[in-house]
Design an enzyme around this catalytic site. Structure first.
Site, PDB file in Angstrom:
ATOM      1  N   TYR A   1      16.652 -14.957  23.292  1.00 15.37           N
ATOM      2  CA  TYR A   1      16.859 -16.416  23.381  1.00 15.37           C
ATOM      3  C   TYR A   1      15.711 -17.103  24.133  1.00 15.37           C
ATOM      4  CZ  TYR A   1      18.648 -21.011  24.524  1.00 15.37           C
ATOM      5  OH  TYR A   1      18.759 -22.378  24.694  1.00 15.37           O
TER       6      TYR A   1
ATOM      7  N   LYS B   1      12.800 -19.545  22.452  1.00 13.51           N
ATOM      8  CA  LYS B   1      12.638 -20.946  22.869  1.00 13.51           C
ATOM      9  C   LYS B   1      11.210 -21.183  23.368  1.00 13.51           C
ATOM     10  CE  LYS B   1      15.476 -23.751  22.891  1.00 13.51           C
ATOM     11  NZ  LYS B   1      15.916 -24.647  21.778  1.00 13.51           N
TER      12      LYS B   1
HETATM   13  N1  LIG Z   1      23.763 -25.591  26.148  1.00 11.98           N
HETATM   14  C1  LIG Z   1      22.848 -25.560  27.097  1.00 11.98           C
HETATM   15  O1  LIG Z   1      23.154 -25.386  28.298  1.00 11.98           O
HETATM   16  C2  LIG Z   1      21.418 -25.737  26.743  1.00 11.98           C
HETATM   17  C3  LIG Z   1      20.978 -25.900  25.432  1.00 11.98           C
HETATM   18  N2  LIG Z   1      19.634 -26.081  25.183  1.00 11.98           N
HETATM   19  C4  LIG Z   1      19.144 -26.290  23.823  1.00 11.98           C
HETATM   20  O2  LIG Z   1      19.776 -27.440  23.307  1.00 11.98           O
HETATM   21  C5  LIG Z   1      19.927 -27.332  21.900  1.00 11.98           C
HETATM   22  C6  LIG Z   1      21.354 -27.627  21.518  1.00 11.98           C
HETATM   23  O3  LIG Z   1      22.182 -26.689  22.158  1.00 11.98           O
HETATM   24  P1  LIG Z   1      23.762 -26.835  22.194  1.00 11.98           P
HETATM   25  O4  LIG Z   1      24.133 -28.181  21.749  1.00 11.98           O
HETATM   26  O5  LIG Z   1      24.213 -26.349  23.513  1.00 11.98           O
HETATM   27  O6  LIG Z   1      24.162 -25.747  21.118  1.00 11.98           O
HETATM   28  P2  LIG Z   1      25.178 -25.862  19.898  1.00 11.98           P
HETATM   29  O7  LIG Z   1      25.319 -24.487  19.366  1.00 11.98           O
HETATM   30  O8  LIG Z   1      26.396 -26.583  20.301  1.00 11.98           O
HETATM   31  O9  LIG Z   1      24.374 -26.770  18.881  1.00 11.98           O
HETATM   32  C7  LIG Z   1      23.391 -26.284  18.051  1.00 11.98           C
HETATM   33  C8  LIG Z   1      23.604 -26.880  16.687  1.00 11.98           C
HETATM   34  O10 LIG Z   1      22.570 -26.364  15.828  1.00 11.98           O
HETATM   35  C9  LIG Z   1      23.175 -26.029  14.607  1.00 11.98           C
HETATM   36  N3  LIG Z   1      22.432 -24.965  13.947  1.00 11.98           N
HETATM   37  C10 LIG Z   1      22.358 -23.664  14.317  1.00 11.98           C
HETATM   38  N4  LIG Z   1      21.646 -22.989  13.428  1.00 11.98           N
HETATM   39  C11 LIG Z   1      21.238 -23.869  12.487  1.00 11.98           C
HETATM   40  C12 LIG Z   1      20.477 -23.771  11.306  1.00 11.98           C
HETATM   41  N5  LIG Z   1      19.998 -22.606  10.904  1.00 11.98           N
HETATM   42  N6  LIG Z   1      20.257 -24.878  10.606  1.00 11.98           N
HETATM   43  C13 LIG Z   1      20.763 -26.071  10.990  1.00 11.98           C
HETATM   44  N7  LIG Z   1      21.503 -26.229  12.073  1.00 11.98           N
HETATM   45  C14 LIG Z   1      21.740 -25.143  12.825  1.00 11.98           C
HETATM   46  C15 LIG Z   1      24.566 -25.553  14.945  1.00 11.98           C
HETATM   47  O11 LIG Z   1      25.424 -25.633  13.813  1.00 11.98           O
HETATM   48  C16 LIG Z   1      24.941 -26.488  16.063  1.00 11.98           C
HETATM   49  O12 LIG Z   1      25.618 -27.615  15.581  1.00 11.98           O
HETATM   50  C17 LIG Z   1      19.486 -25.919  21.513  1.00 11.98           C
HETATM   51  O13 LIG Z   1      18.187 -25.991  20.963  1.00 11.98           O
HETATM   52  C18 LIG Z   1      19.463 -25.178  22.842  1.00 11.98           C
HETATM   53  O14 LIG Z   1      18.482 -24.163  22.842  1.00 11.98           O
HETATM   54  C19 LIG Z   1      18.718 -26.129  26.188  1.00 11.98           C
HETATM   55  C20 LIG Z   1      19.109 -25.977  27.482  1.00 11.98           C
HETATM   56  C21 LIG Z   1      20.461 -25.761  27.874  1.00 11.98           C
HETATM   57  C1  LIG Z   2      31.015 -14.162  35.914  1.00  8.91           C
HETATM   58  C2  LIG Z   2      29.683 -14.176  35.282  1.00  8.91           C
HETATM   59  C3  LIG Z   2      28.708 -13.448  36.122  1.00  8.91           C
HETATM   60  C4  LIG Z   2      29.243 -15.598  35.076  1.00  8.91           C
HETATM   61  C5  LIG Z   2      28.506 -15.744  33.787  1.00  8.91           C
HETATM   62  C6  LIG Z   2      27.984 -17.141  33.654  1.00  8.91           C
HETATM   63  C7  LIG Z   2      27.037 -17.240  32.470  1.00  8.91           C
HETATM   64  C8  LIG Z   2      27.843 -17.147  31.212  1.00  8.91           C
HETATM   65  C9  LIG Z   2      26.208 -18.516  32.559  1.00  8.91           C
HETATM   66  C10 LIG Z   2      25.431 -18.575  33.891  1.00  8.91           C
HETATM   67  C11 LIG Z   2      24.168 -19.376  33.621  1.00  8.91           C
HETATM   68  C12 LIG Z   2      24.307 -19.844  32.194  1.00  8.91           C
HETATM   69  C13 LIG Z   2      23.032 -20.187  31.428  1.00  8.91           C
HETATM   70  C14 LIG Z   2      22.195 -21.239  32.140  1.00  8.91           C
HETATM   71  O1  LIG Z   2      22.979 -22.385  32.382  1.00  8.91           O
HETATM   72  C15 LIG Z   2      20.977 -21.628  31.355  1.00  8.91           C
HETATM   73  C16 LIG Z   2      21.123 -21.745  29.894  1.00  8.91           C
HETATM   74  C17 LIG Z   2      20.205 -22.464  29.221  1.00  8.91           C
HETATM   75  C18 LIG Z   2      20.181 -22.501  27.825  1.00  8.91           C
HETATM   76  O2  LIG Z   2      19.216 -22.980  27.232  1.00  8.91           O
HETATM   77  C19 LIG Z   2      21.285 -21.929  27.042  1.00  8.91           C
HETATM   78  C20 LIG Z   2      22.483 -21.587  27.852  1.00  8.91           C
HETATM   79  C21 LIG Z   2      22.126 -20.918  29.173  1.00  8.91           C
HETATM   80  C22 LIG Z   2      21.407 -19.612  28.843  1.00  8.91           C
HETATM   81  C23 LIG Z   2      23.412 -20.687  30.000  1.00  8.91           C
HETATM   82  C24 LIG Z   2      24.334 -19.662  29.301  1.00  8.91           C
HETATM   83  C25 LIG Z   2      25.515 -19.238  30.151  1.00  8.91           C
HETATM   84  C26 LIG Z   2      25.090 -18.723  31.518  1.00  8.91           C
HETATM   85  C27 LIG Z   2      24.285 -17.447  31.363  1.00  8.91           C
END
Ligand SMILES: NC(=O)C1=CN([C@@H]2O[C@H](COP(=O)(O)OP(=O)(O)OC[C@H]3O[C@@H](n4cnc5c(N)ncnc54)[C@H](O)[C@@H]3O)[C@@H](O)[C@H]2O)C=CC1
Ligand SMILES: CC(C)CCC[C@@H](C)[C@H]1CC[C@H]2[C@@H]3[C@H](O)CC4=CC(=O)CC[C@]4(C)[C@H]3CC[C@]12C
EC number: 1.1.1.-
Length: 333
Positions: A159, A163
């Site tokens: 992952y 990214k």
């Molecule tokens: N959730 C988090 O804490 C963080 C997320 N991100 C980034 O933010 C972005 C969005 O993440 P989330 O909303 O959390 O994830 P999510 O899984 O809820 O959203 C991702 C979306 O992309 C779509 N998707 C996946 N594969 C696809 C494909 N092949 N073609 C078209 N659409 C596709 C999925 O259907 C989904 O709706 C990602 O790029 C992730 O790497 C960055 C930092 C933290």
């Molecule tokens: C009891 C366990 C030890 C607790 C597990 C917690 C984990 C599931 C989460 C702790 C930190 C999270 C990640 C972090 O917030 C940064 C992230 C950034 C992203 O771009 C995607 C998600 C994630 C990797 C997030 C995922 C869950 C944790 C690893």
């Protein structure tokens, strides 16, 4: 600003527009971009909530598509002024294979860049991640860092590696000539751990707490701090960058910015308790209960079980050596 046909002329495309973050970006654009004429929402799985958005003044076009398919991406990008590329495979639990993660996150991003170049779209905002920087495999803390803080960003997990590759591609594409002769302007945003409405992992912890009789057991020392960021603010930062890219191309093009909003620095679990506490759960105890070596053993066992069971079923618990390392390393921006 007056809501007239003359002021509404921009076409935006949001990839991953039905995801956790993507949905917030879509709704935020509809609320806060008065120049919007058409909003294209591109996702592998379209949400039923999109229907209710189709009655407003902006044309909302739902496109079921796959970012790994270059022709589908090109068709969706053609004619768009701005692309906000949030689509990605967020998997640190071993649900998908490394190949699939690369295909979606790296090849998918390449396809988006090439589509912009071919079709003449000039502005691309990419959702990167703090994981591009760290925590690294050595577990070095990153304390109140910023984009210029030196840090050994070395990863092995698919992952963060995917990214990081995708982010590099986006930044390197800044300045490329697009169809029509103008330059592509790109910008990457690196959210920290996102929380807010629709956050699946928070739901998972809530249900786990219910199963454990309203309790969650502290696994990570309270002194390990994380930066978390509210999804609405991450969406707002995407909208602001998209709106400013044209006027500030020289300043913002090819740049990367952390996405953080001064949510309190806390351990991952203590932060979750800000929400789960008022929902009736409690975190036992204030002292660290489970020794780290035992957690590491459990995490390794989980990884082994995942590997053994793979031919039969998908076993992908939250705890594995990677998530334990991330949760157990201070990372604050
Ligand atoms: N959730 C988090 O804490 C963080 C997320 N991100 C980034 O933010 C972005 C969005 O993440 P989330 O909303 O959390 O994830 P999510 O899984 O809820 O959203 C991702 C979306 O992309 C779509 N998707 C996946 N594969 C696809 C494909 N092949 N073609 C078209 N659409 C596709 C999925 O259907 C989904 O709706 C990602 O790029 C992730 O790497 C960055 C930092 C933290
Ligand atoms: C009891 C366990 C030890 C607790 C597990 C917690 C984990 C599931 C989460 C702790 C930190 C999270 C990640 C972090 O917030 C940064 C992230 C950034 C992203 O771009 C995607 C998600 C994630 C990797 C997030 C995922 C869950 C944790 C690893």
């Amino acid at each position: 600003m007056a809501d007239s046909a003359e002021t509404r002329k921009l076409v935006y495309l949001v990839t991953g527009g039905c995801g956790f973050l993507g949905e917030h970006v879509v709704r935020m654009l509809l609320q806060r971009e008065p120049r919007l004429y058409e909003l294209r929402v591109f996702d592998l799985h379209l949400g039923p909530w999109l229907e209710e958005l189709k009655t407003g003044p902006v044309q909302v076009t739902a496109i079921q598509g796959d970012v790994t398919q270059a022709h589908e991406v090109a068709a969706a990008v053609a004619g768009a002024h701005v692309v906000i590329h949030t689509a990605g495979l967020v998997d640190v639990f071993g649900r998908a294979s490394p190949e699939t993660i690369y295909e979606v996150n790296v090849q998918g991003t390449k396809n988006v860049i090439e589509a912009c170049v071919q079709t003449g779209t000039r502005f691309l905002v990419y959702t990167s991640s703090m994981e591009v920087v760290g925590p690294n495999i050595k577990g070095h803390p990153f304390y109140r860092g910023n984009e210029d803080t030196p840090y050994e960003a070395i990863h092995r997990h698919p992952y963060p590696c995917s990214k990081a590759q995708a982010e590099r591609l986006v930044l390197e594409a800044n300045g490329r000539k697009v169809h029509g002769g103008l330059s592509l302007v790109t910008c990457a945003l690196r959210p920290t751990g996102i929380y807010g409405e629709g956050h699946q992992i928070m739901r998972d912890f809530y249900h786990q707490g219910l199963r454990l009789g309203g309790r969650l057991f502290r696994a990570i020392p309270a002194s390990v701090e994380h930066s978390r960021v509210y999804v609405g603010n991450v969406a707002w930062m995407h909208v602001l960058v998209a709106q400013e890219l044209e006027q500030r191309a020289a300043l913002m093009g090819g740049q990367v910015y952390f996405c953080y909003d001064e949510s309190p620095y806390k351990s991952y679990e203590d932060f979750n308790m800000e929400f789960l506490g008022p929902c009736g759960l409690r975190l036992v105890d204030t002292r660290l209960l489970v020794p780290y070596w035992l957690l590491m053993l459990l995490a390794t066992l989980n990884a082994l079980l995942q590997w053994l069971l793979r031919p039969l079923l998908l076993y992908a618990p939250l705890l594995n050596p990677y998530t334990l390392a991330v949760a157990n390393t201070t990372f604050t921006v």
